[in-house]
Scaffold this active site. Structure first.
Site, PDB file in Angstrom:
ATOM      1  N   CYS A  54       0.873  -1.127  -0.001  1.00 54.55           N
ATOM      2  CA  CYS A  54       0.220   0.002   0.153  1.00 54.55           C
ATOM      3  C   CYS A  54       0.954   1.165  -0.022  1.00 54.55           C
ATOM      4  O   CYS A  54       1.235   1.811   1.157  1.00 54.55           O
ATOM      5  CB  CYS A  54      -1.067   0.024   1.275  1.00 54.55           C
ATOM      6  N   ALA A  55       1.442   1.533  -0.951  1.00 59.05           N
ATOM      7  CA  ALA A  55       2.794   2.335  -1.176  1.00 59.05           C
ATOM      8  C   ALA A  55       2.631   3.757  -1.113  1.00 59.05           C
ATOM      9  O   ALA A  55       3.576   4.352  -0.911  1.00 59.05           O
ATOM     10  CB  ALA A  55       3.525   1.702  -2.152  1.00 59.05           C
ATOM     11  N   ALA A  56       1.697   4.169  -1.955  1.00 58.02           N
ATOM     12  CA  ALA A  56       1.361   5.634  -2.266  1.00 58.02           C
ATOM     13  C   ALA A  56       1.354   6.480  -1.158  1.00 58.02           C
ATOM     14  O   ALA A  56       0.710   6.179  -0.011  1.00 58.02           O
ATOM     15  CB  ALA A  56       0.233   6.063  -3.170  1.00 58.02           C
ATOM     16  N   PRO A  57       1.939   7.728  -0.966  1.00 56.40           N
ATOM     17  CA  PRO A  57       2.790   8.201  -2.044  1.00 56.40           C
ATOM     18  C   PRO A  57       4.252   7.947  -1.988  1.00 56.40           C
ATOM     19  O   PRO A  57       4.955   8.573  -2.548  1.00 56.40           O
ATOM     20  CB  PRO A  57       2.541  10.031  -1.295  1.00 56.40           C
ATOM     21  N   GLY A 102       6.450   7.214   0.599  1.00 55.04           N
ATOM     22  CA  GLY A 102       7.675   7.752   1.991  1.00 55.04           C
ATOM     23  C   GLY A 102       8.173   6.567   2.170  1.00 55.04           C
ATOM     24  O   GLY A 102       9.420   6.692   2.252  1.00 55.04           O
ATOM     25  N   LYS A 103       7.775   5.284   2.587  1.00 52.29           N
ATOM     26  CA  LYS A 103       8.490   4.181   3.281  1.00 52.29           C
ATOM     27  C   LYS A 103       9.004   3.568   2.023  1.00 52.29           C
ATOM     28  O   LYS A 103      10.165   2.874   2.154  1.00 52.29           O
ATOM     29  CB  LYS A 103       7.494   3.364   3.827  1.00 52.29           C
ATOM     30  N   ASP A 139      -0.268   0.236  -5.183  1.00 58.20           N
ATOM     31  CA  ASP A 139      -1.146   0.840  -4.943  1.00 58.20           C
ATOM     32  C   ASP A 139      -2.393   0.884  -5.666  1.00 58.20           C
ATOM     33  O   ASP A 139      -2.328   0.668  -6.999  1.00 58.20           O
ATOM     34  CB  ASP A 139      -0.709   2.488  -4.526  1.00 58.20           C
ATOM     35  N   ASP A 176      -5.089  -4.273  -6.683  1.00 60.98           N
ATOM     36  CA  ASP A 176      -5.651  -4.404  -5.456  1.00 60.98           C
ATOM     37  C   ASP A 176      -4.912  -5.361  -4.574  1.00 60.98           C
ATOM     38  O   ASP A 176      -4.680  -6.705  -5.089  1.00 60.98           O
ATOM     39  CB  ASP A 176      -7.166  -5.128  -5.373  1.00 60.98           C
ATOM     40  N   CYS A 201      -1.453   3.983  10.904  1.00 57.89           N
ATOM     41  CA  CYS A 201      -1.327   5.140  11.618  1.00 57.89           C
ATOM     42  C   CYS A 201      -2.605   5.440  12.302  1.00 57.89           C
ATOM     43  O   CYS A 201      -3.051   6.588  12.308  1.00 57.89           O
ATOM     44  CB  CYS A 201      -0.982   6.475  10.668  1.00 57.89           C
TER      45      CYS A 201
HETATM   46  C1  LIG Z   1      -1.300   4.849   4.746  1.00 59.92           C
HETATM   47  S1  LIG Z   1      -1.405   4.834   3.099  1.00 59.92           S
HETATM   48  C2  LIG Z   1       0.094   4.295   2.537  1.00 59.92           C
HETATM   49  C3  LIG Z   1       1.497   5.316   2.834  1.00 59.92           C
HETATM   50  C4  LIG Z   1       2.618   4.859   2.306  1.00 59.92           C
HETATM   51  N1  LIG Z   1       3.102   3.628   2.657  1.00 59.92           N
HETATM   52  C5  LIG Z   1       3.740   5.730   2.708  1.00 59.92           C
HETATM   53  O1  LIG Z   1       4.616   5.528   3.549  1.00 59.92           O
HETATM   54  O2  LIG Z   1       3.853   6.936   2.078  1.00 59.92           O
HETATM   55  C6  LIG Z   1      -2.412   3.564   2.505  1.00 59.92           C
HETATM   56  C7  LIG Z   1      -2.518   3.365   0.971  1.00 59.92           C
HETATM   57  O3  LIG Z   1      -3.113   2.115   0.692  1.00 59.92           O
HETATM   58  C8  LIG Z   1      -3.858   2.401  -0.657  1.00 59.92           C
HETATM   59  N2  LIG Z   1      -4.873   1.405  -0.565  1.00 59.92           N
HETATM   60  C9  LIG Z   1      -6.078   1.273  -0.022  1.00 59.92           C
HETATM   61  N3  LIG Z   1      -6.522   0.043  -0.281  1.00 59.92           N
HETATM   62  C10 LIG Z   1      -5.869  -0.647  -1.045  1.00 59.92           C
HETATM   63  C11 LIG Z   1      -5.851  -2.078  -1.594  1.00 59.92           C
HETATM   64  N4  LIG Z   1      -6.973  -2.562  -1.484  1.00 59.92           N
HETATM   65  N5  LIG Z   1      -4.785  -2.384  -2.318  1.00 59.92           N
HETATM   66  C12 LIG Z   1      -3.802  -1.551  -2.436  1.00 59.92           C
HETATM   67  N6  LIG Z   1      -3.597  -0.465  -2.070  1.00 59.92           N
HETATM   68  C13 LIG Z   1      -4.733   0.384  -1.343  1.00 59.92           C
HETATM   69  C14 LIG Z   1      -4.069   3.700  -0.679  1.00 59.92           C
HETATM   70  O4  LIG Z   1      -4.629   4.255  -1.873  1.00 59.92           O
HETATM   71  C15 LIG Z   1      -3.129   4.416   0.105  1.00 59.92           C
HETATM   72  O5  LIG Z   1      -2.256   5.179  -0.701  1.00 59.92           O
END
Ligand SMILES: C[S@@+](CC[C@H](N)C(=O)[O-])C[C@H]1O[C@@H](n2cnc3c(N)ncnc32)[C@H](O)[C@@H]1O
Length: 435
Positions: A263-266, A268-269, A285, A311, A383
């Site tokens: 769940c990578a966007a944006p 940071g990690k 993502d 997904d 978070c």
């Molecule tokens: C907490 S944020 C991730 C922050 C990111 N890891 C960072 O450090 O910048 C959660 C992310 O999960 C994505 N997300 C939500 N449901 C998802 C799914 N079913 N499959 C993949 N990504 C998903 C969202 O679009 C969002 O970008």
């Protein structure tokens, strides 16, 4: 919306923009999205944007108190929504008597001007004047009445306060306070390009005060726009909270590993993982627009990953069947641990969101576990401060999948002390022993 008759450098202009943003948040839009729509106005200068942003964020941190006051000052909720927003914002500015940003009568006059400049509020400019002046006259009796109520005292919805009390009987007040404090600007030093001591010297040479608050983490004494941060454009540093900087080291990545950031966007990690080792990394993502932000971040850091839109609850559209050595599952959650950065979240969330998000995350985790090599590690990150999304989720996952739980920080409560300053994140680390 245009602001034809309001000067862009006036407080009235700022109040009007913030009033629109507050109205949009009340209708369910996240504040950053509301602001970017308002900022699309051609007349908007950088200063005007800054003023509207500051006023909107201040109002989110005072919304409980301002709404409680309005319930006493107005016969019924002010209509239209932008008028309600204008009064909320003006009251938020009037609350601080000791160190006011503006003289009280300037606030009142400018709020009246803002109403007069808008065809939807013009009819109510007398009401704006009357309500704000009555507050100034009667503040000594009105404020104590509202501060007796939980939302008036803490500026959070009552359900949020009750839930924190139940989960953290000894710390709930400190947590609420931490969420109302303005957040610091914390940087992550890119270990491929610099070290914390060298970067602190560079900051000092630019006259910027800062201190180390984590292995790669440096907190600036005063937040600054990224354009003013030395080396930011060249990828020397990234903006990242100190708690979020724990993810990559916990995953213990080494050169050559096949890693999934699920769940990578944006990103940071993702960036931090790639700074730590040469990896074959898939950044996934489900939101293709947010995926572009990972690309921007990695380009700035001069690092690369395979970016995939898909997904995480199933791999059919994006997984080639090759198991991963490490998986980072930074699952979607209520974001209740980062409210100091996003003060709108407390007003946008509903009590029931936790159940839906925890169900989604459980599906993501169970699927990702099938993609992990025997001996591989999966790191769950949220978070959130709500146990349903964090510890309860981790415990149920371990039981369902017979996952071995390794040492990890668990629930980090938000804190802002001299040595340590971070958001409220949760970490649980699992290892797969069987196939
Ligand atoms: C907490 S944020 C991730 C922050 C990111 N890891 C960072 O450090 O910048 C959660 C992310 O999960 C994505 N997300 C939500 N449901 C998802 C799914 N079913 N499959 C993949 N990504 C998903 C969202 O679009 C969002 O970008």
């Amino acid at each position: 919306m245009t602001y034809l008759s309001l000067k862009t450098d006036s407080l009235a202009h700022g109040l009007h923009g913030a009033a629109q943003a507050i109205a949009e948040v009340r209708a369910g839009t996240a504040l950053p999205q509301a602001l970017s729509r308002i900022f699309a106005d051609a007349d908007m200068t950088p200063q005007a944007r800054g003023a509207i942003q500051d006023l909107s964020y201040l109002s989110m941190r005072k919304l409980g108190l301002a709404d409680g006051l309005l319930a006493l000052l107005a016969d019924k909720p002010p209509q239209p929504a932008v008028l309600h927003g204008l009064l909320t914002c003006a009251l938020s500015l009037l609350l601080d008597e000791d160190d006011p940003a503006y003289d009280a009568f300037t606030v009142v006059n400018q709020a009246v001007e803002a109403a007069a400049a808008d065809a939807d509020m013009r009819h109510a400019k007398g009401v704006v004047n009357a309500i704000l002046r009555r507050f100034l006259r009667e503040r000594a009796t009105l404020l104590p009445q509202v501060e007796k109520t939980p939302p008036g005292a803490w500026n959070y919805p009552t359900w949020w306060i009750d839930r924190l009390k139940a989960a953290y009987p000894a710390q709930w007040q400190a947590i609420l306070q931490a969420g109302n404090a303005p957040p610091p600007l914390t940087l992550r030093v890119n270990r491929r390009k610099s070290t914390v001591p060298d970067y602190l010297h560079l900051l000092a040479a630019h006259g910027i005060g800062a201190r180390q608050i984590g292995p790669d983490a440096v907190r600036l004494d005063q937040p600054a726009p990224v354009a003013q941060i030395p080396g930011f454009a060249d990828g020397l540093v990234s903006v990242q909270d100190a708690a979020a900087q724990l993810a990559a080291p916990l995953l213990d990545v080494r050169d050559g590993m096949h890693v999934l950031d699920a769940c990578a966007a944006p990103g940071g990690k993702t960036g931090h993982l790639l700074e730590c080792a040469d990896l074959d990394l898939v950044a996934l993502d489900h939101d293709p627009r947010r995926l572009r932000r990972i690309d921007d971040n990695l380009q700035r850091l001069q690092l690369s990953a395979q970016l995939k839109a898909g997904d995480a609850r199933n791999g059919k559209d994006w997984w080639d069947g090759k198991p991963f050595d490490r998986i980072l599952a930074d699952v979607p959650c209520t974001a209740s641990g980062i409210v100091r950065r996003h003060p709108d979240i407390r007003w946008l969330r509903r009590k029931t969101d936790t159940v839906q998000l925890a169900t989604l995350s459980a599906q993501i985790l169970d699927n990702l576990w099938q993609m992990l090599k025997p001996g591989g590690k999966l790191l769950l990150v949220t978070c959130s401060l709500w146990p349903q999304e964090s510890e309860d989720q981790a415990a149920a996952f371990a039981q369902r999948n017979h996952a071995v739980r390794l040492s990890a920080p668990g629930q980090l409560l938000p804190t802002a002390s001299v040595e340590s300053d971070h958001d409220g994140l949760f970490y649980a680390l699992f290892q797969k022993t069987g196939p």
